[in-house]
Design a protein around this motif. Sequence first.
Motif, PDB file in Angstrom:
ATOM      1  N   ILE A 112      46.134  43.997  49.437  1.00 45.20           N
ATOM      2  CA  ILE A 112      44.925  43.263  49.060  1.00 45.20           C
ATOM      3  C   ILE A 112      44.625  43.496  47.580  1.00 45.20           C
ATOM      4  CG2 ILE A 112      42.410  43.121  49.329  1.00 45.20           C
ATOM      5  CD1 ILE A 112      42.775  43.735  52.265  1.00 45.20           C
ATOM      6  N   ILE A 113      44.702  44.741  47.153  1.00 42.48           N
ATOM      7  CA  ILE A 113      44.432  45.068  45.751  1.00 42.48           C
ATOM      8  C   ILE A 113      45.400  44.333  44.838  1.00 42.48           C
ATOM      9  CG2 ILE A 113      44.472  46.945  44.046  1.00 42.48           C
ATOM     10  CD1 ILE A 113      43.348  48.755  46.345  1.00 42.48           C
ATOM     11  N   ASN A 114      46.679  44.300  45.215  1.00 38.32           N
ATOM     12  CA  ASN A 114      47.672  43.584  44.416  1.00 38.32           C
ATOM     13  C   ASN A 114      47.391  42.082  44.375  1.00 38.32           C
ATOM     14  OD1 ASN A 114      49.098  45.868  43.605  1.00 38.32           O
ATOM     15  ND2 ASN A 114      50.423  45.818  45.421  1.00 38.32           N
ATOM     16  N   GLY A 119      45.196  37.510  41.302  1.00 33.97           N
ATOM     17  CA  GLY A 119      44.167  36.488  41.097  1.00 33.97           C
ATOM     18  C   GLY A 119      43.489  36.585  39.747  1.00 33.97           C
ATOM     19  N   TYR A 120      43.252  37.821  39.286  1.00 35.90           N
ATOM     20  CA  TYR A 120      42.633  38.022  37.976  1.00 35.90           C
ATOM     21  C   TYR A 120      43.561  37.598  36.852  1.00 35.90           C
ATOM     22  CZ  TYR A 120      38.164  40.237  38.957  1.00 35.90           C
ATOM     23  OH  TYR A 120      36.862  40.465  39.332  1.00 35.90           O
ATOM     24  N   LYS A 121      44.866  37.763  37.052  1.00 37.00           N
ATOM     25  CA  LYS A 121      45.839  37.399  36.016  1.00 37.00           C
ATOM     26  C   LYS A 121      46.009  35.881  35.919  1.00 37.00           C
ATOM     27  CE  LYS A 121      48.481  41.664  36.230  1.00 37.00           C
ATOM     28  NZ  LYS A 121      49.735  42.290  36.656  1.00 37.00           N
TER      29      LYS A 121
END
Length: 122
Positions: A112-114, A119-121
């Motif tokens: 999930i963190i990845n 998504g932020y990138k």
Amino acid sequence: MKFNFNSAKPIFLQVAEQIEDAIFTGTFKEGSQIPSTTEISKNFQINPATVLKGMNILVDNKLLEKRRGRGTFVSVGAQSKIIKNRQENFYNDYIVNLVHEAKNLNIDEIQIINLIKRGYKA
């Protein structure tokens, strides 16, 4: 302000939400006077009682304060209250559902963190 007269959401709630959004974005600054009930009702052809009902929600939530004979003003600290409330709603509305769905899909915490980082990138 834009109102959807065909929405299931009552106009007074739309008034409250749009004024709150204006405080959140800084359009209405803390300590500043907002347009009067009469101004809003005339500009958008809405019943003044409907506008007042929406404004009173924000007064009850201490985001606006009425000053007798002077008008309605944005309360000091209103923007931070809105941010705090929206952050809590973000958790309840999105994160809880995200984690629930991830568990159903056998996606672990690291995955999930990845995905969030990806998504932020993007």
